[in-house]
Design an enzyme around this catalytic site. Structure first.
Site, mmCIF file in Angstrom:
data_model
loop_
_atom_site.group_PDB
_atom_site.id
_atom_site.type_symbol
_atom_site.label_atom_id
_atom_site.label_comp_id
_atom_site.label_asym_id
_atom_site.label_seq_id
_atom_site.Cartn_x
_atom_site.Cartn_y
_atom_site.Cartn_z
ATOM 1 N N HIS A 1 -81.485 -48.331 18.814
ATOM 2 C CA HIS A 1 -80.649 -48.928 19.857
ATOM 3 C C HIS A 1 -79.590 -49.851 19.240
ATOM 4 O O HIS A 1 -78.387 -49.715 19.513
ATOM 5 C CB HIS A 1 -81.553 -49.695 20.832
ATOM 6 N N GLU A 2 -80.034 -50.775 18.399
ATOM 7 C CA GLU A 2 -79.114 -51.797 17.889
ATOM 8 C C GLU A 2 -78.099 -51.197 16.913
ATOM 9 O O GLU A 2 -76.933 -51.583 16.918
ATOM 10 C CB GLU A 2 -79.897 -52.936 17.219
ATOM 11 N N HIS B 1 -75.310 -49.547 18.732
ATOM 12 C CA HIS B 1 -74.280 -50.511 19.164
ATOM 13 C C HIS B 1 -73.222 -50.713 18.069
ATOM 14 O O HIS B 1 -72.046 -50.923 18.369
ATOM 15 C CB HIS B 1 -74.906 -51.870 19.490
ATOM 16 N N HIS C 1 -74.319 -49.905 26.439
ATOM 17 C CA HIS C 1 -75.533 -49.572 27.189
ATOM 18 C C HIS C 1 -75.299 -48.381 28.106
ATOM 19 O O HIS C 1 -74.219 -48.198 28.650
ATOM 20 C CB HIS C 1 -76.002 -50.771 28.008
ATOM 21 N N CYS C 2 -76.371 -47.597 28.263
ATOM 22 C CA CYS C 2 -76.284 -46.369 29.037
ATOM 23 C C CYS C 2 -76.826 -46.595 30.441
ATOM 24 O O CYS C 2 -77.913 -47.141 30.611
ATOM 25 C CB CYS C 2 -77.093 -45.288 28.328
ATOM 26 N N CYS D 1 -82.534 -43.126 28.355
ATOM 27 C CA CYS D 1 -81.849 -43.011 27.067
ATOM 28 C C CYS D 1 -82.240 -44.181 26.173
ATOM 29 O O CYS D 1 -82.535 -45.279 26.666
ATOM 30 C CB CYS D 1 -80.348 -43.042 27.359
ATOM 31 N N CYS E 1 -79.428 -39.722 25.320
ATOM 32 C CA CYS E 1 -79.058 -38.821 26.405
ATOM 33 C C CYS E 1 -77.821 -38.016 25.976
ATOM 34 O O CYS E 1 -77.220 -38.296 24.938
ATOM 35 C CB CYS E 1 -78.756 -39.639 27.659
HETATM 36 ZN ZN LIG Z 1 -77.382 -42.580 27.191
HETATM 37 ZN ZN LIG Z 2 -78.399 -53.302 23.665
#
Ligand SMILES: [Zn+2]
Ligand SMILES: [Zn+2]
Length: 274
Positions: free
Chosen positions: A191-192, A195, A201-202, A207, A226
């Protein structure tokens, strides 16, 4: 708050007709779960976000890896077991990952405190980001500090999971609140680090890039991207989507992430022959 309309989520993927058959297949929205309506304490109920479509992402001219800047550096702060983190990060981003020797916190002059409520040791994120900025290798796409010590961004805050400067291509994330839990650490890194590619963000599908307000929301977040965000990362890095899934399947099998390994296997079966 209602969940997002499926037509809006599908439109966020953009026009895929010019892409390779395997990539078009991997981006088929029917293979993904739509975003659920958020509960009252969930991220989207408290942080209404507009969402970033694939076209928005490209228009924002995000930072991309280049032949000169193509390596992801992981910088441990203190000594701890990394588990599958390096192999997972390599497979997820399809880029070389270098783990640097752990930093000694005293010589790096990183301010620490005892949390006024819990008494837990915490490190000041601004000092870590400053330190990383000064250490950034010339071939680095980005450098991520990782630590099992808790973090705080400012004396008035209780704690923070992490902080990043996209412009400086550095970030720091703590695994203190889920130490020894490889799956959670891998999800945080995915996740990070995404970025750092300018992926926001989704809100479209379930996701790895869904925002999260609390631990059970992060746990419910899948490890995979996703179609909207897979397309962004593929555009940025230029990998073969099936090759990436094969590597992720192997890493997940070895790490004991059985559900994730099955998900990748299913996608390989579905799109590997296109
Ligand atoms: Zn997504
Ligand atoms: Zn985040």
């Amino acid at each position: 708050m209602k969940s997002i309309a499926l037509a809006v989520a599908i439109a966020a993927i953009g026009d895929t007709r010019a892409l390779s058959p395997a990539l078009q297949c991997a981006l088929n929205p029917a293979a993904f779960e739509p975003m659920r309506a958020p509960g009252p304490n969930d991220w989207l109920a408290n942080h209404p976000e507009a969402g970033q479509t694939f076209d928005d992402f490209v228009r924002a001219r995000p930072n991309r890896p280049t032949p000169r800047r193509h390596t992801i550096y992981l910088q441990p702060l203190g000594t701890f077991e990394l588990g599958p983190l390096k192999e997972f990060t390599e497979a997820f981003f399809m880029m070389p990952v270098v783990v640097r020797a752990p930093i000694d916190l005293a010589t790096a002059r990183i301010t620490s405190r005892k949390n006024p409520y819990s008494g837990q040791e915490q490190l000041l994120t601004a000092d870590i980001l400053n330190f990383l900025r000064g250490q950034l290798p010339s071939d680095a796409f980005c450098m991520l500090g990782i630590t099992t010590i808790d973090l705080y961004p400012d004396p008035s805050w209780n704690f923070v999971f992490g902080q990043a400067s996209l412009r400086d291509r550095v970030g720091v994330y703590s695994f203190a609140r889920y130490e020894g839990q490889a799956r959670r650490s891998c999800k945080v890194i995915a996740h990070e680090t995404s970025h750092m590619f300018g992926i926001e963000h989704c809100i479209f599908f379930r996701c790895a890039m869904n925002g999260s307000n609390h631990l059970s929301e992060s746990d419910a977040r899948p490890m995979h991207l996703c179609p909207v965000d897979l397309r962004k990362l593929q555009w940025s890095v230029g990998f073969d989507v099936i090759e990436r899934y094969r590597r992720l399947r192997t890493v997940c099998e070895r790490a004991g992430f059985a559900d994730e390994a099955r998900w990748y296997e299913r996608e390989i079966e579905r799109c590997g022959k296109s």
